[in-house]
Design a protein around this motif. Structure first.
Motif, PDB file in Angstrom:
ATOM      1  N   LEU A 214       7.158  -7.391  -9.599  1.00  0.00           N
ATOM      2  CA  LEU A 214       6.241  -6.855  -8.610  1.00  0.00           C
ATOM      3  C   LEU A 214       6.920  -5.666  -7.957  1.00  0.00           C
ATOM      4  CD1 LEU A 214       3.727  -7.089  -6.677  1.00  0.00           C
ATOM      5  CD2 LEU A 214       5.174  -8.525  -5.237  1.00  0.00           C
ATOM      6  N   THR A 215       6.210  -4.538  -7.888  1.00  0.00           N
ATOM      7  CA  THR A 215       6.724  -3.414  -7.115  1.00  0.00           C
ATOM      8  C   THR A 215       5.775  -3.174  -5.951  1.00  0.00           C
ATOM      9  OG1 THR A 215       5.586  -1.679  -8.374  1.00  0.00           O
ATOM     10  CG2 THR A 215       7.793  -2.322  -9.131  1.00  0.00           C
ATOM     11  N   ILE A 216       6.366  -2.840  -4.820  1.00  0.00           N
ATOM     12  CA  ILE A 216       5.621  -2.559  -3.592  1.00  0.00           C
ATOM     13  C   ILE A 216       6.055  -1.174  -3.130  1.00  0.00           C
ATOM     14  CG2 ILE A 216       5.085  -3.321  -1.249  1.00  0.00           C
ATOM     15  CD1 ILE A 216       6.545  -6.047  -2.197  1.00  0.00           C
ATOM     16  N   THR A 217       5.136  -0.231  -3.172  1.00  0.00           N
ATOM     17  CA  THR A 217       5.436   1.129  -2.742  1.00  0.00           C
ATOM     18  C   THR A 217       4.690   1.399  -1.447  1.00  0.00           C
ATOM     19  OG1 THR A 217       5.712   1.845  -5.025  1.00  0.00           O
ATOM     20  CG2 THR A 217       5.352   3.573  -3.379  1.00  0.00           C
ATOM     21  N   LEU A 218       5.416   1.837  -0.436  1.00  0.00           N
ATOM     22  CA  LEU A 218       4.854   2.175   0.867  1.00  0.00           C
ATOM     23  C   LEU A 218       5.160   3.641   1.112  1.00  0.00           C
ATOM     24  CD1 LEU A 218       3.505   1.021   3.445  1.00  0.00           C
ATOM     25  CD2 LEU A 218       5.803   0.575   4.300  1.00  0.00           C
ATOM     26  N   GLU A 219       4.117   4.463   1.187  1.00  0.00           N
ATOM     27  CA  GLU A 219       4.289   5.922   1.291  1.00  0.00           C
ATOM     28  C   GLU A 219       3.403   6.506   2.383  1.00  0.00           C
ATOM     29  OE1 GLU A 219       5.887   8.430  -0.422  1.00  0.00           O
ATOM     30  OE2 GLU A 219       6.826   7.275  -1.999  1.00  0.00           O
ATOM     31  N   ASP A 220       3.886   7.560   3.035  1.00  0.00           N
ATOM     32  CA  ASP A 220       3.033   8.376   3.892  1.00  0.00           C
ATOM     33  C   ASP A 220       2.064   9.110   2.982  1.00  0.00           C
ATOM     34  OD1 ASP A 220       4.394   7.652   6.197  1.00  0.00           O
ATOM     35  OD2 ASP A 220       5.772   9.334   6.064  1.00  0.00           O
ATOM     36  N   ASN A 221       0.802   9.236   3.416  1.00  0.00           N
ATOM     37  CA  ASN A 221      -0.139   9.944   2.545  1.00  0.00           C
ATOM     38  C   ASN A 221      -0.618  11.257   3.141  1.00  0.00           C
ATOM     39  OD1 ASN A 221      -2.064   9.241   4.401  1.00  0.00           O
ATOM     40  ND2 ASN A 221      -3.236   7.921   3.055  1.00  0.00           N
ATOM     41  N   ASP A 222      -0.140  11.624   4.321  1.00  0.00           N
ATOM     42  CA  ASP A 222      -0.453  12.924   4.926  1.00  0.00           C
ATOM     43  C   ASP A 222      -1.949  13.226   4.931  1.00  0.00           C
ATOM     44  OD1 ASP A 222       2.303  13.445   5.342  1.00  0.00           O
ATOM     45  OD2 ASP A 222       2.481  14.146   3.279  1.00  0.00           O
ATOM     46  N   GLY A 223      -2.778  12.182   5.123  1.00  0.00           N
ATOM     47  CA  GLY A 223      -4.214  12.386   5.208  1.00  0.00           C
ATOM     48  C   GLY A 223      -4.925  12.525   3.878  1.00  0.00           C
ATOM     49  N   THR A 224      -4.198  12.379   2.765  1.00  0.00           N
ATOM     50  CA  THR A 224      -4.831  12.481   1.449  1.00  0.00           C
ATOM     51  C   THR A 224      -5.808  11.318   1.260  1.00  0.00           C
ATOM     52  OG1 THR A 224      -2.846  13.504   0.546  1.00  0.00           O
ATOM     53  CG2 THR A 224      -4.413  12.604  -1.044  1.00  0.00           C
ATOM     54  N   ASP A 225      -6.967  11.614   0.709  1.00  0.00           N
ATOM     55  CA  ASP A 225      -7.988  10.611   0.475  1.00  0.00           C
ATOM     56  C   ASP A 225      -7.455   9.524  -0.455  1.00  0.00           C
ATOM     57  OD1 ASP A 225     -10.845   9.758   0.643  1.00  0.00           O
ATOM     58  OD2 ASP A 225     -10.745  10.150  -1.522  1.00  0.00           O
ATOM     59  N   LEU A 226      -7.669   8.277  -0.072  1.00  0.00           N
ATOM     60  CA  LEU A 226      -7.187   7.141  -0.851  1.00  0.00           C
ATOM     61  C   LEU A 226      -7.770   7.125  -2.267  1.00  0.00           C
ATOM     62  CD1 LEU A 226      -5.242   4.858  -0.278  1.00  0.00           C
ATOM     63  CD2 LEU A 226      -7.181   3.479   0.488  1.00  0.00           C
TER      64      LEU A 226
END
Length: 138
Positions: free
Chosen positions: A58-70
């Protein structure tokens, strides 16, 4: 959406189960219970857990998205992984792909205007859902 509500959105997609856990491991803003028979580590913004018998990961990535649409984020990852077209339910995107070893991988992406979290479940293991249930974002 607050960070904790992101985890609740993920849990709405997955059923819960229970396993015996060895310890809670903290990885910066993310903590997860690591069961006996699993190892965990962090590389950049991604935490990886692997069953000692290599049957699942299992990988869990937590990133800032700078307002980019999901939706854009989910579509870009799906393209990168050569995956199925993402399905969406309440801002939770899911898709599947096969890794180079021909193992099916399931991806869940959700987030808000500030950050997103991506889970990649590789293979199958009885502990997987309980590990996901234990994820906390501080």
């Amino acid at each position: 959406m607050k960070r904790k509500s992101i985890i609740f959105a993920l849990l709405a997609v997955l059923a819960l189960s229970s396993v015996a856990f060895a310890a809670v491991k903290n990885f910066g803003p993310l903590s997860v219970e690591v069961p006996n028979g699993w190892s965990a580590g962090k590389d950049g913004s991604t935490v990886s857990l692997t069953a000692d018998d290599n049957s699942a990961a299992l990988t869990i990535t937590l990133e800032d998205n700078d307002g980019t649409d999901l939706k854009l984020i989910a579509n870009e990852y799906a393209k990168q992984f050569n995956a199925t077209k993402p399905d969406v339910d309440d801002d939770v995107y899911t898709f599947t792909f096969k890794n180079p070893n021909d193992v099916e991988c399931n991806v869940v992406i959700t987030g808000d205007d500030d950050m997103y979290v991506m889970l990649v479940m590789i293979g199958e293991h009885d502990d997987m859902e309980a590990i996901i249930d234990s994820i906390e974002i501080n």
